[in-house]
Scaffold this motif. Sequence first.
Motif, short mmCIF file in Angstrom:
data_model
loop_
_atom_site.label_atom_id
_atom_site.label_comp_id
_atom_site.label_asym_id
_atom_site.label_seq_id
_atom_site.Cartn_x
_atom_site.Cartn_y
_atom_site.Cartn_z
N ARG A 174 0.86 -1.18 0.00
CA ARG A 174 0.00 0.00 0.00
C ARG A 174 0.90 1.23 0.00
O ARG A 174 2.00 1.21 0.54
N ALA A 177 2.26 8.04 2.52
CA ALA A 177 2.00 9.44 2.16
C ALA A 177 3.07 9.92 1.18
O ALA A 177 4.22 9.49 1.24
N TYR A 241 0.00 6.04 -6.34
CA TYR A 241 -0.67 4.76 -6.14
C TYR A 241 0.19 3.57 -6.54
O TYR A 241 -0.28 2.44 -6.54
N LYS B 622 0.76 6.86 6.85
CA LYS B 622 -0.35 7.44 6.10
C LYS B 622 -0.33 8.96 6.12
O LYS B 622 -0.96 9.60 5.30
N THR B 644 -2.83 9.78 3.33
CA THR B 644 -3.37 8.65 2.58
C THR B 644 -4.35 7.91 3.49
O THR B 644 -4.00 6.91 4.12
N PRO B 645 -5.58 8.41 3.60
CA PRO B 645 -6.50 7.80 4.56
C PRO B 645 -6.84 6.36 4.22
O PRO B 645 -7.05 5.54 5.12
N THR B 646 -6.96 6.06 2.91
CA THR B 646 -7.21 4.67 2.50
C THR B 646 -6.24 4.35 1.37
O THR B 646 -5.49 5.21 0.90
N ARG B 647 -6.30 3.11 0.91
CA ARG B 647 -5.41 2.73 -0.19
C ARG B 647 -5.75 3.45 -1.49
O ARG B 647 -4.95 3.47 -2.40
N THR B 648 -6.94 4.00 -1.56
CA THR B 648 -7.39 4.56 -2.84
C THR B 648 -7.56 6.07 -2.81
O THR B 648 -8.06 6.65 -3.76
N ILE B 649 -7.19 6.70 -1.72
CA ILE B 649 -7.35 8.15 -1.63
C ILE B 649 -6.05 8.79 -1.16
O ILE B 649 -5.41 8.30 -0.23
N GLN B 650 -5.66 9.86 -1.83
CA GLN B 650 -4.50 10.65 -1.41
C GLN B 650 -4.91 12.11 -1.35
O GLN B 650 -5.58 12.61 -2.27
#
Lengths: 477, 706
Positions: A174, A177, A241, B622, B644-650
Amino acid sequence: MKIIRSIFLVSLVFLASCVTPAVQDLQTRFSSPPSSSFARVLVYLHLTASSTDLEFSITQASLIDGEGGSHDLLHAPVNVSSVDVGKSQVLLVEGFVAPGDYIGLRLAFSRASIGRGGKRANLILPEKGGEFEASLNLELDGGQSTVLSLEWNPSASVEKRVVFTPAITVETQRPSARGLLLYISNSGSNYVTVIDRSLERVIGAVTVGDGPRAMALNKRNDMLYVLNSRSHSISVIDALYLELRDTIDLTAGINPTDMTFMPDEFDATDGKLYIVNRSSNDVVLVDTASSRVMKAVPVGHRPSFVLGDKDRREIYVTNELSNTLSIISTIDDLVVATIRVDGSPVGLALGDDKVYVFNQGSNSISVVSPSDRVIVDTLILSDPPSRGIKAFNKRFFILNTLTDKITFFNRQDVLTAIRKVGDSPIGLAADEDRNRLYVSNFGSNTVSIIDPKGERVVGELDVGSKPYGVLLLDNQQ
Amino acid sequence: MTIKPVLLITVIATFVFFAGSHVALASIGVRASFSENEIVTETAGVVKNSTTTTKNYSLNFQKQLTNTLSLNGDIRWTDSLVNIDGVETKTKNVFPIFTLNYSPPAQYNLRLGYNRTESAPSQDDRITTANMNAGFALPAGRLPSFDLSFNKTTTEDHAKVQQINGETATLRASSSYKFEYREVDASINYSFSQTSSEDFIVDTTTETPTHFFSTDASREFMDGKLKASMNYGFNLSETTTESLGTASRFEQTVGPSTGLEFGYPVGGPTPLVMTGEPQLIDNDRNTAVVPSSVGDPTIDLSVSNWNMGLGFTSTQGIHELNLYITSALSSVVISGYNFGWQVYTSTNNVSWTVLGSSVNYNSVFRRFEFAFSETNARYFKIVNTLSPPTLGTIEVTEITALGFAISTPRNSFTSSVTRGFSGLTLVYSPTDRLNLGMNITIDTTSDERDGSADIEIKNSRYGLNGRYVVIPEYMQFASTYASTISTPSNGDESETNSYTAAFSVTPLDTVNGSVSYLYSENLLAGAVQSEQNSANMSVFMEVYTGIDLNLGATISSSESPASGSETESSSYIWGLKLEPWKTLTILLNGSSSGGESTQGGVTTTSTSETLDMRISYNPNRKLYMSADFDFKPEVSEIYSLTWTPTRTIQCRFKYNSNDTTSGFSSDLSWRPFRPISLHTGYSVIWTDNLTDDQVETLYTRASIRF
């Protein structure tokens, strides 16, 4: 000219037809998946803080699919010591599995021991035949690379002083930041490694083309461009990502080795990539908006490195055989000056409105004024310089690839210290927020972590085969 | 606008799917993306708005033709719309790229590539750019390496009056061979390149053939304690540019395709089709023309209204007609007559237009010269509307026309640059603790250009270095000397010398320090122009776990006898790194410097100070927060946060402020599913001035791929 072209084309066809496939392809020297449709799984192990001295051997590592099927990742036993892992994260396994959904990781242990008072005592292995299973939720596509991070707590891995109960948790890949990410291109393989700089651990991997070397970042949209020297392409990665978004085919140039990105001063998101081709003696331009080759600019002989000055809108190219520095204006993409430097220039650095050219053949650095187009100073070194950077209050840090060292300079450009790093250090990046230098060691498959002010190596991480480029994202970009 | 991207894609996709016996595709990918960028600028109360909307589509495929041969295709097209304060500009681009890849089992590589761009701005003419490449590479092994490449780029617009039409082609061939002979590692390299550029608009051609040769060798002596390496290179480059020179205009006879004549009954501007009369243009100026339109024996100007002319195959610019005669009358008599001359032009030999002209009789050539301003027409005629008293015959023999011609000579300019360079490097390490090095580089360039004096420049560089480890791991001494001498044939010799010495100690793993000295001088024609001295001391200490301190001091002086100036300065720096936890790093850096300079008896002093702090904090992977503060010389601050609160949001937020501007930006990206990516961001920059100017930017991007 037409006659020469005709001779050239005829020669091309003739040579292509008469050279027999007698010599094995260079690519086969490197490890590669059994098929391009397989997924690569990299299993890394690190410790939580612990002083317990434990050792064990893993004989099997496999992924479990939804139907209970086992898919082997490991083909030779691996010995693990908590003392070694405590120093830095280690790469446990690199394996390949078919694409699909996996729900667990199984490790089989053949031996475990604990060190107490200078002596070692064997431990009883876990039940179920020495096997350990951890659940996970992993979806793998063909050709994908991913990292499984195992966190091991040795202090909680021994029960009743004699039973080995590995306290290992598994985390799938994963992103961290943005401001923590560091990318390493593994030129001996086909993926880039992603490191979290705060954890100083590998946290991800992204599949690219064959032979990834140079990297360049478009800070405006966080797209990372990776130059694949063997597959003649550029992989475009979403740096946030850790995903491959696009591949640009390089239709021009032979043996691309290095690359830099120049943002378009008028456009909000795109720019041009300048790619150095070592064998065709040119720099190829790729427009990132249209993802196409725009033109090839002839430079000197055996161009080796390229760097761009965004303020001056200029590109600098070292020509290793010609002993010259070519300056290309990005406004019209023409060579506007050629400066003669010392023997075998192979690297560049920018700083203080100067261009520093690293002459590996003459153990010197030519200091060039880009405004006056002349050499204004020459620095002499005891070891051949190859790459370098000006950072941390305008200090110079030079890699000596041929002698496996890093050379430290003070602000007056006087040498102050030389330290040994890994084998063949080739790439470096500076983290000004954390006082850290990262150096990729091409020959030892590691990344050295360096304290630049203390002038010392403070750590080392396992990465992929023949790490080359180093690039970081910081919070200020 | 003739670009049909959908049709093009369909055709290519059909070809890929069904061409050949192997229908299977290795891969096929489709991508689409949309982006919109809006910038609102407010300056002195005036608001300007610009929006850029871009749509990108792409289709790529790889067709495995054989085990070693594959065809790659990559077709992309973009539609962009730029709206600046209501004025829209649309652009469409199509970029088909095809590559034939040969992935050989052998150690050589063959590539053929072609890409083409059709760019169609809505308010401009279409531009085509094509790039063709071919390359063959045989890497070094037992045999020499061999590389051949060809690259051609053509650019052409499709305007009625072209502004761009050019071609650049480069052919390169190079070979390199590495070998070992009697413990000497050596390599030989040769390459040839020829670049040809043609600009078809200004008709300029440039050709640059270049030959390059280099060799290097290295050998170790004394069990590796002495390492010697040398290199030699030679480069010859000749550039020939051919272009059009300055155009010159001169008068010349314009050859007609036909002579024309019609008899005297009718004349003037009346519609009239004249009869062909070859005798008028047969270059015989002694024999009178026998007219075919009437029964007269000759064209005799003692009779009025003779129509005499000539015609061209196409429109010509004519400014003078000459009518040759033969007569027994004296020139004084002839020139004294009034013939009532009129000159006419026509585009069709039917309708005639009168032309203002002046006439002169040239007795030397026995001709009437009719001059008028340059006129473009296909037919010209002369009519004598009056007839003089009949005292004798004045018979016409010939008619000619004069026009202007433009001559543009080709200029050829040749320049050649010949360069030779050589270098020698010696490194002597008698023990692990002592390292001595020497290098010499000599580089000579000769520049010869048409119309200029030849210039030859010789650059010589010498370097010496020594490093002695006094106590391994603890103490070392290093010194260097560098000298550069430049000797141009058209100027004075210049020289730069520098000396450095550094002494460094590492008494503990957590402490190190160094003292260094630098001296350099610049000379011109043997006279010292400037000198610099500098001494530096620096110390690093890990005071405690998580606390690092570094201190440094520099004193320097410089003197320039040439300009009569002197400068003395000193500076001090310090840095503190605090890392109480691995998640928190605080960096504090400061410096102060002062200087005094004297020039022309006037002394000036200066001081400066800097102080900044950086804080970075990441409680987990995160979240990452950082703050940068500059306290001196100017105050500024920057706060950044990435999350990065979740794997799909930055998410990303940033605020910065200084004396004149402040700004805020935020950025959110979301990847709901793997093929889909969404991105949006907003930023604003405020300027602290009387009108409170500001710039706002809002952007959105979306992409999908399969």
